[in-house]
Design a protein around this motif. Sequence first.
Motif, PDB file in Angstrom:
ATOM      1  N   GLN A   1       0.829  -1.215   0.000  1.00  0.00           N
ATOM      2  CA  GLN A   1       0.000   0.000   0.000  1.00  0.00           C
ATOM      3  C   GLN A   1       0.861   1.262   0.000  1.00  0.00           C
ATOM      4  OE1 GLN A   1      -2.506  -0.882   3.410  1.00  0.00           O
ATOM      5  NE2 GLN A   1      -4.205  -1.483   2.084  1.00  0.00           N
TER       6      GLN A   1
ATOM      7  N   ARG B   1       0.904   3.878  -3.089  1.00  0.00           N
ATOM      8  CA  ARG B   1       0.584   5.302  -2.918  1.00  0.00           C
ATOM      9  C   ARG B   1       1.683   6.174  -3.536  1.00  0.00           C
ATOM     10  NH1 ARG B   1       0.274   5.667   2.474  1.00  0.00           N
ATOM     11  NH2 ARG B   1       2.243   6.770   2.726  1.00  0.00           N
ATOM     12  N   TYR B   2       2.933   5.848  -3.269  1.00  0.00           N
ATOM     13  CA  TYR B   2       4.044   6.614  -3.841  1.00  0.00           C
ATOM     14  C   TYR B   2       4.016   6.541  -5.378  1.00  0.00           C
ATOM     15  CZ  TYR B   2       6.277   6.677   0.837  1.00  0.00           C
ATOM     16  OH  TYR B   2       6.582   6.853   2.159  1.00  0.00           O
TER      17      TYR B   2
END
Length: 123
Positions: free
Chosen positions: A14, A18-19
């Motif tokens: 996750q 996200r990055y």
Amino acid sequence: MKVLVVDDSKSIRQIEKRYLLGMGYEVLEAANGKEALQVLEENPDVALILLDWHMPVMNGYEFLKTVRQDPRWNNVKIMMVTTENQEKSVIDAIMAGANEYLMKPFDQEMLESKIRWLMEEAL
């Protein structure tokens, strides 16, 4: 561009996702090397794989060797993202075909700079 994140830790996947989404990449996920091979079969246009070392079923090193033996994936960049910091392990991974190595824990800036360097090298 598609990036495959392979890690048995959902929380790590996750964070990486996200990055990567923030960098504009499309993100696919797998929890082990066997799942990752299936995802690759279904997505031949994956350009980059972020790969953990220690996973059940098929670990990152086994996955790396398997992928590098298949000419269909010669152009895929593979970055090991792992807590495995033994010098021998780093050398083994590079010798087996890893393009880059990132130690956990890492931050967004570290991940982004490694990916930018890796993908610019490919141009």
